[in-house]
Write a protein that holds these residues in place. Structure first.
Motif, PDB file in Angstrom:
ATOM      1  N   TRP A 169       0.861  -1.173   0.000  1.00  0.00           N
ATOM      2  CA  TRP A 169       0.000   0.000   0.000  1.00  0.00           C
ATOM      3  C   TRP A 169       0.903   1.230   0.000  1.00  0.00           C
ATOM      4  CZ3 TRP A 169      -5.536  -0.020   0.955  1.00  0.00           C
ATOM      5  CH2 TRP A 169      -6.085  -1.300   1.132  1.00  0.00           C
ATOM      6  N   SER A 170       0.441   2.295  -0.644  1.00  0.00           N
ATOM      7  CA  SER A 170       1.225   3.523  -0.638  1.00  0.00           C
ATOM      8  C   SER A 170       0.305   4.711  -0.870  1.00  0.00           C
ATOM      9  CB  SER A 170       2.334   3.462  -1.697  1.00  0.00           C
ATOM     10  OG  SER A 170       3.259   4.519  -1.531  1.00  0.00           O
ATOM     11  N   THR A 171       0.890   5.874  -0.971  1.00  0.00           N
ATOM     12  CA  THR A 171       0.150   7.121  -1.157  1.00  0.00           C
ATOM     13  C   THR A 171       0.730   7.869  -2.352  1.00  0.00           C
ATOM     14  OG1 THR A 171       1.644   8.457   0.206  1.00  0.00           O
ATOM     15  CG2 THR A 171      -0.143   7.270   1.344  1.00  0.00           C
ATOM     16  N   ALA A 172      -0.006   8.872  -2.806  1.00  0.00           N
ATOM     17  CA  ALA A 172       0.506   9.692  -3.904  1.00  0.00           C
ATOM     18  C   ALA A 172       1.777  10.422  -3.492  1.00  0.00           C
ATOM     19  CB  ALA A 172      -0.567  10.684  -4.351  1.00  0.00           C
ATOM     20  N   ALA A 173       1.834  10.873  -2.244  1.00  0.00           N
ATOM     21  CA  ALA A 173       3.031  11.578  -1.775  1.00  0.00           C
ATOM     22  C   ALA A 173       4.233  10.636  -1.724  1.00  0.00           C
ATOM     23  CB  ALA A 173       2.772  12.194  -0.407  1.00  0.00           C
ATOM     24  N   ASP A 174       4.030   9.424  -1.189  1.00  0.00           N
ATOM     25  CA  ASP A 174       5.136   8.474  -1.112  1.00  0.00           C
ATOM     26  C   ASP A 174       5.573   7.993  -2.499  1.00  0.00           C
ATOM     27  OD1 ASP A 174       5.453   8.568   1.609  1.00  0.00           O
ATOM     28  OD2 ASP A 174       5.096   6.422   1.941  1.00  0.00           O
ATOM     29  N   LEU A 175       4.609   7.687  -3.363  1.00  0.00           N
ATOM     30  CA  LEU A 175       4.980   7.245  -4.703  1.00  0.00           C
ATOM     31  C   LEU A 175       5.700   8.346  -5.478  1.00  0.00           C
ATOM     32  CD1 LEU A 175       2.345   4.973  -6.482  1.00  0.00           C
ATOM     33  CD2 LEU A 175       4.577   4.388  -5.533  1.00  0.00           C
ATOM     34  N   SER A 176       5.369   9.603  -5.184  1.00  0.00           N
ATOM     35  CA  SER A 176       6.096  10.705  -5.809  1.00  0.00           C
ATOM     36  C   SER A 176       7.551  10.698  -5.361  1.00  0.00           C
ATOM     37  CB  SER A 176       5.432  12.043  -5.461  1.00  0.00           C
ATOM     38  OG  SER A 176       4.148  12.145  -6.054  1.00  0.00           O
ATOM     39  N   ARG A 177       7.790  10.359  -4.096  1.00  0.00           N
ATOM     40  CA  ARG A 177       9.178  10.245  -3.633  1.00  0.00           C
ATOM     41  C   ARG A 177       9.891   9.104  -4.355  1.00  0.00           C
ATOM     42  NH1 ARG A 177       6.193  11.176   1.237  1.00  0.00           N
ATOM     43  NH2 ARG A 177       6.674  13.246   2.093  1.00  0.00           N
ATOM     44  N   PHE A 178       9.172   8.012  -4.596  1.00  0.00           N
ATOM     45  CA  PHE A 178       9.766   6.891  -5.313  1.00  0.00           C
ATOM     46  C   PHE A 178      10.045   7.267  -6.766  1.00  0.00           C
ATOM     47  CE2 PHE A 178       9.508   2.505  -7.223  1.00  0.00           C
ATOM     48  CZ  PHE A 178      10.646   2.014  -6.590  1.00  0.00           C
ATOM     49  N   ALA A 179       9.141   8.041  -7.380  1.00  0.00           N
ATOM     50  CA  ALA A 179       9.373   8.510  -8.751  1.00  0.00           C
ATOM     51  C   ALA A 179      10.625   9.378  -8.807  1.00  0.00           C
ATOM     52  CB  ALA A 179       8.159   9.278  -9.262  1.00  0.00           C
ATOM     53  N   ALA A 180      10.803  10.253  -7.815  1.00  0.00           N
ATOM     54  CA  ALA A 180      12.010  11.082  -7.782  1.00  0.00           C
ATOM     55  C   ALA A 180      13.259  10.224  -7.659  1.00  0.00           C
ATOM     56  CB  ALA A 180      11.922  12.080  -6.625  1.00  0.00           C
ATOM     57  N   PHE A 181      13.161   9.141  -6.898  1.00  0.00           N
ATOM     58  CA  PHE A 181      14.283   8.208  -6.772  1.00  0.00           C
ATOM     59  C   PHE A 181      14.592   7.541  -8.112  1.00  0.00           C
ATOM     60  CE2 PHE A 181      15.073   3.583  -6.278  1.00  0.00           C
ATOM     61  CZ  PHE A 181      16.401   3.635  -5.884  1.00  0.00           C
ATOM     62  N   LEU A 182      13.560   7.093  -8.836  1.00  0.00           N
ATOM     63  CA  LEU A 182      13.773   6.455 -10.129  1.00  0.00           C
ATOM     64  C   LEU A 182      14.365   7.430 -11.142  1.00  0.00           C
ATOM     65  CD1 LEU A 182      10.510   4.310 -10.482  1.00  0.00           C
ATOM     66  CD2 LEU A 182      12.808   3.509  -9.865  1.00  0.00           C
ATOM     67  N   LEU A 183      14.077   8.717 -10.974  1.00  0.00           N
ATOM     68  CA  LEU A 183      14.628   9.729 -11.869  1.00  0.00           C
ATOM     69  C   LEU A 183      16.079  10.060 -11.546  1.00  0.00           C
ATOM     70  CD1 LEU A 183      11.681  12.273 -12.166  1.00  0.00           C
ATOM     71  CD2 LEU A 183      12.792  11.113 -14.079  1.00  0.00           C
ATOM     72  N   ASP A 184      16.347  10.341 -10.282  1.00  0.00           N
ATOM     73  CA  ASP A 184      17.627  10.937  -9.906  1.00  0.00           C
ATOM     74  C   ASP A 184      18.511  10.032  -9.065  1.00  0.00           C
ATOM     75  OD1 ASP A 184      16.878  13.356 -11.166  1.00  0.00           O
ATOM     76  OD2 ASP A 184      15.708  13.918  -9.418  1.00  0.00           O
ATOM     77  N   GLY A 185      17.955   8.936  -8.560  1.00  0.00           N
ATOM     78  CA  GLY A 185      18.735   8.031  -7.737  1.00  0.00           C
ATOM     79  C   GLY A 185      18.963   8.553  -6.337  1.00  0.00           C
ATOM     80  N   ASP A 186      19.513   7.704  -5.524  1.00  0.00           N
ATOM     81  CA  ASP A 186      19.894   8.040  -4.151  1.00  0.00           C
ATOM     82  C   ASP A 186      20.914   6.985  -3.744  1.00  0.00           C
ATOM     83  OD1 ASP A 186      20.065   8.206  -1.295  1.00  0.00           O
ATOM     84  OD2 ASP A 186      18.144   9.255  -1.249  1.00  0.00           O
ATOM     85  N   ASP A 187      22.158   7.399  -3.573  1.00  0.00           N
ATOM     86  CA  ASP A 187      23.229   6.437  -3.302  1.00  0.00           C
ATOM     87  C   ASP A 187      23.026   5.670  -2.005  1.00  0.00           C
ATOM     88  OD1 ASP A 187      24.510   7.037  -5.642  1.00  0.00           O
ATOM     89  OD2 ASP A 187      25.893   8.492  -4.748  1.00  0.00           O
ATOM     90  N   ARG A 188      22.183   6.183  -1.114  1.00  0.00           N
ATOM     91  CA  ARG A 188      21.891   5.431   0.114  1.00  0.00           C
ATOM     92  C   ARG A 188      21.067   4.183  -0.198  1.00  0.00           C
ATOM     93  NH1 ARG A 188      18.646   9.635   3.470  1.00  0.00           N
ATOM     94  NH2 ARG A 188      17.691   9.769   1.391  1.00  0.00           N
ATOM     95  N   VAL A 189      20.392   4.191  -1.321  1.00  0.00           N
ATOM     96  CA  VAL A 189      19.478   3.099  -1.673  1.00  0.00           C
ATOM     97  C   VAL A 189      20.048   2.238  -2.804  1.00  0.00           C
ATOM     98  CG1 VAL A 189      17.157   2.544  -2.492  1.00  0.00           C
ATOM     99  CG2 VAL A 189      17.498   4.426  -0.877  1.00  0.00           C
ATOM    100  N   LEU A 190      20.438   2.860  -3.903  1.00  0.00           N
ATOM    101  CA  LEU A 190      20.931   2.102  -5.058  1.00  0.00           C
ATOM    102  C   LEU A 190      21.763   3.030  -5.929  1.00  0.00           C
ATOM    103  CD1 LEU A 190      20.544  -0.821  -6.169  1.00  0.00           C
ATOM    104  CD2 LEU A 190      18.841   0.133  -7.738  1.00  0.00           C
ATOM    105  N   ARG A 191      22.891   2.525  -6.405  1.00  0.00           N
ATOM    106  CA  ARG A 191      23.755   3.363  -7.227  1.00  0.00           C
ATOM    107  C   ARG A 191      23.088   3.674  -8.565  1.00  0.00           C
ATOM    108  NH1 ARG A 191      27.753   0.158 -10.485  1.00  0.00           N
ATOM    109  NH2 ARG A 191      26.973  -1.978 -10.563  1.00  0.00           N
ATOM    110  N   LEU A 221      -0.249   7.826 -10.126  1.00  0.00           N
ATOM    111  CA  LEU A 221      -1.712   7.857 -10.044  1.00  0.00           C
ATOM    112  C   LEU A 221      -2.177   6.637  -9.271  1.00  0.00           C
ATOM    113  CD1 LEU A 221      -4.205   8.802 -12.834  1.00  0.00           C
ATOM    114  CD2 LEU A 221      -4.591   6.743 -11.489  1.00  0.00           C
ATOM    115  N   LEU A 222      -3.157   6.821  -8.390  1.00  0.00           N
ATOM    116  CA  LEU A 222      -3.742   5.734  -7.618  1.00  0.00           C
ATOM    117  C   LEU A 222      -5.256   5.892  -7.643  1.00  0.00           C
ATOM    118  CD1 LEU A 222      -1.268   7.232  -5.745  1.00  0.00           C
ATOM    119  CD2 LEU A 222      -1.364   4.985  -4.704  1.00  0.00           C
ATOM    120  N   ALA A 223      -5.972   4.773  -7.736  1.00  0.00           N
ATOM    121  CA  ALA A 223      -7.430   4.813  -7.749  1.00  0.00           C
ATOM    122  C   ALA A 223      -7.967   3.548  -7.097  1.00  0.00           C
ATOM    123  CB  ALA A 223      -7.963   4.942  -9.178  1.00  0.00           C
TER     124      ALA A 223
END
Length: 461
Positions: free
Chosen positions: A230-252, A315-317
């Motif tokens: 389960w997730s939210t639009a706010a959390d999934l937006s954070r995940f989208a930002a990660f898929l765009l720009d990365g975060d070395d704490r999570v994945l190179r 998007l979530l519905a």
């Protein structure tokens, strides 16, 4: 340059709201909520319809279905980057005792292991996970429906097995690993396998009447890694930002780029959709989107990102069917990217560059074809055709021994060697047997097949 981005243009905001509203009405979805991220931060969030009598906001939880697979992929790639496994490893090396021990980890991530689409027993998304208490219970007696490696065939049991693989190597439930290694670093505090208020109820909408039927909310047991989050639009937006720009704490960054590279043969020569490692790929004109759609009874969701545009959309519905969630989310992303094209950051000179790398900068030739090599700010170099076309371009990272490793394109994984003469002067580049010279078919380099000693000449062909 302003320190913060301005609000969206009014016409952009209205176009996004209009697309969201028409989608909710056309699908008769009880509620829908969407968000846009640009250059690493949220810039738009909107809800339509209602959850418990109120318009949903960014904190309302929805089940996100198969987007869970992309999270599990991040966990597997972390293990790979740590040297705990290789994508070419057969499953038996790390998780013995299944009926698919010869399947490789990479094939499971890319859905090319030939496995069945679904586990045995009743519809797993509407039945208790207790019906399949062990990982062995998610595999059919004869789980292969295609020869391994022959084609893409989407498999939910394949990701259940990958979740069990994570648990075996980490020694704890995959959900705990996910929380510690991904969710907490990214600030995704409202993403979990079980909902907490406020959350939406999953509904089925009658096809011919405006009435609803609640969908059962089941715990999926060992099938959870295939679609339980389960997730939210706010959390999934954070995940989208990660898929765009990365975060070395999570994945190179290189591993994130690897996720969006096609890993299976498309169904047609001119493909519009494909699959990477735990990531769906979608072509919309010249734009390449990556992410994942999700669908379980009562819910649909999507996250798409366009790396070239620096834009992501989620998007979530809470409806079982009728909403083309992948298409609508792609529409929202394109509205954002087309109405407000990405403004590039100001050009800045490199703060540091190795003189030996600077020596390599400039034009090189593969036969008569001109290429350009440029040092990049992140310590990599970029080698690409001057025309901008072709498939031989690549980003390369230093290997630490004077050579460079290709990160993308045709030369991904190949090694670039800098060849020098006895005086130390660079004579040519060797990239997986491709010889690049400073002049077209430069005679000073060992061009395969040799160079006619009379050189370039005028005359009739």
């Amino acid at each position: 340059m302003p320190s913060t981005q301005p609000d969206l243009l009014p016409e952009t905001d209205r176009a996004l709201r209009h697309r969201l509203a028409t989608a909710q009405v056309a699908a008769r979805s009880p509620s829908i909520v969407a968000g846009i991220v640009r250059d690493g931060r949220p810039v738009w969030l909107e809800g339509w319809g209602s959850v418990d009598g109120a318009t949903p906001g960014g904190d309302v939880q929805y089940r996100i279905g198969s987007i869970t697979k992309t999270f599990v992929t991040v966990l597997v790639l972390r293990l790979r980057d740590e040297g705990r496994l290789a994508l070419s490893d057969p499953l038996d090396e790390h998780l013995a005792g299944t009926t698919i021990g010869d399947a490789t980890v990479g094939a499971l991530l890319a859905h090319t292991a030939g496995l069945t689409a679904e586990p045995p027993g009743p519809w797993w998304e509407r039945s208790p996970g207790s019906l399949r208490p062990e990982i062995a219970d998610v595999l059919q007696e004869n789980p292969l429906v295609h020869p391994p490696g022959q084609r893409f065939h989407y498999s939910n049991p394949g990701f259940a097995v990958l979740g069990a693989l994570v648990e075996r190597l980490r020694g704890e439930p995959w959900t705990q690993v996910l929380t510690r290694e991904v969710l907490e670093p990214l600030g995704m505090t409202r993403t979990a396998v079980s909902p907490s208020a406020p959350h939406a109820t999953g509904w089925a909408v009658h096809p011919w009447a405006d009435v609803l039927l609640p969908e059962p909310m089941q715990a999926y047991g060992p099938m959870g890694p295939a679609g339980e989050l389960w997730s939210t639009a706010a959390d999934l937006s954070r995940f989208a930002a990660f898929l765009l720009d990365g975060d070395d704490r999570v994945l190179r960054r290189e591993s994130i780029e690897e996720m969006r590279f096609p890993s299976s043969a498309p169904e047609a020569a001119a493909w519009n959709a494909s699959y990477g490692l735990g990531t769906q790929l979608l072509r919309r004109g010249e734009r390449l989107l990556s992410g994942h759609t999700g669908s379980v009874p009562g819910f649909v969701a999507t996250v798409w990102v366009s790396h070239d545009d620096g834009v992501g959309a989620v998007l979530l519905a809470n409806t079982t069917a009728g909403l083309p969630v992948g298409t609508v989310t792609a529409d929202l992303l394109e509205i954002m990217a087309d109405h407000e094209p990405r403004i590039p950051a100001p050009w800045k000179p490199l703060t540091d560059v190795d003189p030996a790398v600077l020596e390599l900068a400039g034009p090189w030739y593969w036969g008569p074809s001109p290429f350009l090599l440029r040092p990049a700010a992140d310590g990599c170099v970029e080698l690409g055709p001057l025309s901008g076309g072709g498939s031989r371009g690549a980003r390369l990272r230093p290997a630490g021994d004077g050579t460079w490793i290709g990160l993308s394109g045709y030369f991904a994984g190949e090694r670039l060697r800098i060849e020098r003469d006895e005086s130390g002067a660079v004579t040519h580049l060797d990239m997986g047997t491709f010889v690049f010279t400073r002049h077209p078919y430069g005679p000073e380099a060992p061009v395969p097949g040799g160079v006619d000693p009379s050189g370039w000449r005028p005359g009739k062909p």
